[in-house]
Motif scaffolding. Structure first.
Motif, PDB file in Angstrom:
ATOM      1  N   GLY A   9      -2.653  -4.406  -3.263  1.00 34.35           N
ATOM      2  CA  GLY A   9      -1.859  -3.226  -2.950  1.00 34.35           C
ATOM      3  C   GLY A   9      -1.280  -3.224  -1.554  1.00 34.35           C
ATOM      4  N   TRP A  10      -1.484  -4.304  -0.813  1.00 32.48           N
ATOM      5  CA  TRP A  10      -0.949  -4.399   0.555  1.00 32.48           C
ATOM      6  C   TRP A  10       0.275  -5.303   0.555  1.00 32.48           C
ATOM      7  N   SER A  11       1.201  -5.012   1.455  1.00 34.71           N
ATOM      8  CA  SER A  11       2.394  -5.833   1.556  1.00 34.71           C
ATOM      9  C   SER A  11       2.204  -6.981   2.548  1.00 34.71           C
ATOM     10  N   TYR A  12       1.071  -6.990   3.266  1.00 34.90           N
ATOM     11  CA  TYR A  12       0.825  -8.079   4.216  1.00 34.90           C
ATOM     12  C   TYR A  12      -0.675  -8.233   4.433  1.00 34.90           C
TER      13      TYR A  12
ATOM     14  N   VAL B  49       0.071   2.077   9.943  1.00 37.96           N
ATOM     15  CA  VAL B  49      -1.200   2.372   9.263  1.00 37.96           C
ATOM     16  C   VAL B  49      -1.850   3.634   9.838  1.00 37.96           C
ATOM     17  N   GLU B  99       7.417   0.795   6.237  1.00 39.10           N
ATOM     18  CA  GLU B  99       7.881  -0.268   5.348  1.00 39.10           C
ATOM     19  C   GLU B  99       6.744  -0.992   4.645  1.00 39.10           C
ATOM     20  N   GLN B 100       5.548  -0.954   5.232  1.00 34.32           N
ATOM     21  CA  GLN B 100       4.434  -1.709   4.667  1.00 34.32           C
ATOM     22  C   GLN B 100       3.662  -0.861   3.660  1.00 34.32           C
ATOM     23  N   ARG B 101       2.905  -1.559   2.795  1.00 32.58           N
ATOM     24  CA  ARG B 101       2.022  -0.865   1.850  1.00 32.58           C
ATOM     25  C   ARG B 101       0.574  -1.174   2.212  1.00 32.58           C
ATOM     26  N   PHE B 102      -0.294  -0.167   2.049  1.00 28.11           N
ATOM     27  CA  PHE B 102      -1.664  -0.278   2.552  1.00 28.11           C
ATOM     28  C   PHE B 102      -2.704   0.005   1.465  1.00 28.11           C
ATOM     29  N   PRO B 125       0.426   5.855   5.010  1.00 28.07           N
ATOM     30  CA  PRO B 125      -0.964   5.879   4.568  1.00 28.07           C
ATOM     31  C   PRO B 125      -1.655   7.146   5.030  1.00 28.07           C
TER      32      PRO B 125
END
Lengths: 191, 126
Positions: A9-12, B49, B99-102, B125
């Motif tokens: 579920g993380w993009s990095y 985050v 932009e990121q997913r956590f 998040p």
């Protein structure tokens, strides 16, 4: 490149060297500043660098608060930065999964150091009416480390919770024991 | 990013304002306490985050709008407190780009939530 070992579920991947080394670098700079201030507090240096606030650094670094513990407060700060650097550098790029204990220790080392720094920044002017340039610089560094350290911390906590929900022992997951998927990306194992 | 920088600068300004504008008493002590806290949370919120801690500055800004009447600020301190408080709230409400997913973010750690295998969309998040 980071895609395959990113947490589910993380993009990095928050544990890559590119993510961690800047934090370790900040910790080392903080260690040098706090170490210098501690050497002054121990009397090894007779003066301390203070470009802006006149007697500020001398007043702050010799205040009653700074000597409240058996060792000077800057020495404690230097130890904190050292703990940040050591826990930041241990482990490989999969450590959010293979070594949650060190990642969580890292997060727990970074957070309180920043909190204590801000407390000291408040106490300087409120109790003593002075500021100390290098103390402020150290506080800026310790606060700047919190944000970038928290992503890895979150990834490890999510990992422990997810594996526990799957019936594994949270204790063994925390210490990175018996991970049958070690070395293999979790997402690939699911198919 | 700019909104977080703006609030960090406002926090640092609060630390300097008593000396620059020449006010003392409870207003000075208050601003020297609120300033570093606001600057710290604005700085932490720069990273995606931990973006959610920007809301701390909504609370601190709200306090700055009330403080002049509770603490009895002088005129210069009152104007400063109102302007800085309003700006802190305004900038803190700017979400900025995430932009990121956590993996479900911090709320996934709550007992009532499960940590998802895949998070459907990007988002701050929480």
């Amino acid at each position: 490149m980071a895609e395959s070992d990113a947490p589910p579920g993380w993009s990095y991947n928050p544990s890559t060297w590119g993510q961690r080394l800047p934090i370790v670098g900040l910790a080392l700079v903080g260690f040098l500043i706090a170490g210098y201030l501690a050497l002054y507090q121990w009397g090894i240096f007779s003066g301390v660098w203070e470009p802006f606030f006149g007697d500020g650094s001398r007043v702050i670094l010799n205040s009653s608060i700074s000597r409240i513990l058996p060792i000077p407060d800057a020495a404690l700060g230097a130890l904190g930065y050292l703990a940040d650097a050591v826990t930041g550098v241990i482990g490989r790029r999969g450590r959010w999964r293979t070594m949650p204990w060190i990642v969580i220790l890292f997060g727990l080392a970074v957070g309180p150091l920043g909190a204590v720094s801000i407390l000291l920044v408040i106490l300087q002017p409120v109790l003593f009416g002075e500021f100390c340039t290098l103390c402020l610089a150290s506080a800026v560094i310790s606060v700047a480390m919190i944000g970038p350290a928290m992503d890895e911390f979150l990834a490890s906590l999510q990992w422990v919770k997810r594996e526990r929900a799957r019936g594994r022992s949270a204790w063994r997951v925390f210490w990175g024991l018996d991970d049958e998927r070690r070395g293999a990306p979790r997402t690939a194992a699911q198919g | 990013m700019w909104a977080r920088i703006a609030n960090a600068v406002l926090g640092i300004w609060l630390m300097a304002a008593p000396a620059v504008l020449g006010y003392g008493g409870a207003a000075r002590t208050n601003d020297r306490i609120v300033g570093p806290i606001a600057a710290a949370f604005a700085t932490i919120a720069i990273w995606e985050v931990t973006r959610s801690v920007r809301f701390v500055n909504v609370a601190l800004g709200g306090w700055l709008l009330l403080a002049p009447w509770i603490l009895g600020h002088a005129p210069a301190a009152t104007v400063n407190s109102l302007v800085v408080g309003a700006l802190l709230i305004g900038f803190a409400l700017v979400r900025g780009t995430v932009e990121q997913r956590f993996g479900g973010g911090w709320s996934a750690l709550l007992p009532s939530h499960t940590v998802p295998e895949e998070h459907p969309a990007g988002g701050e998040p929480r």
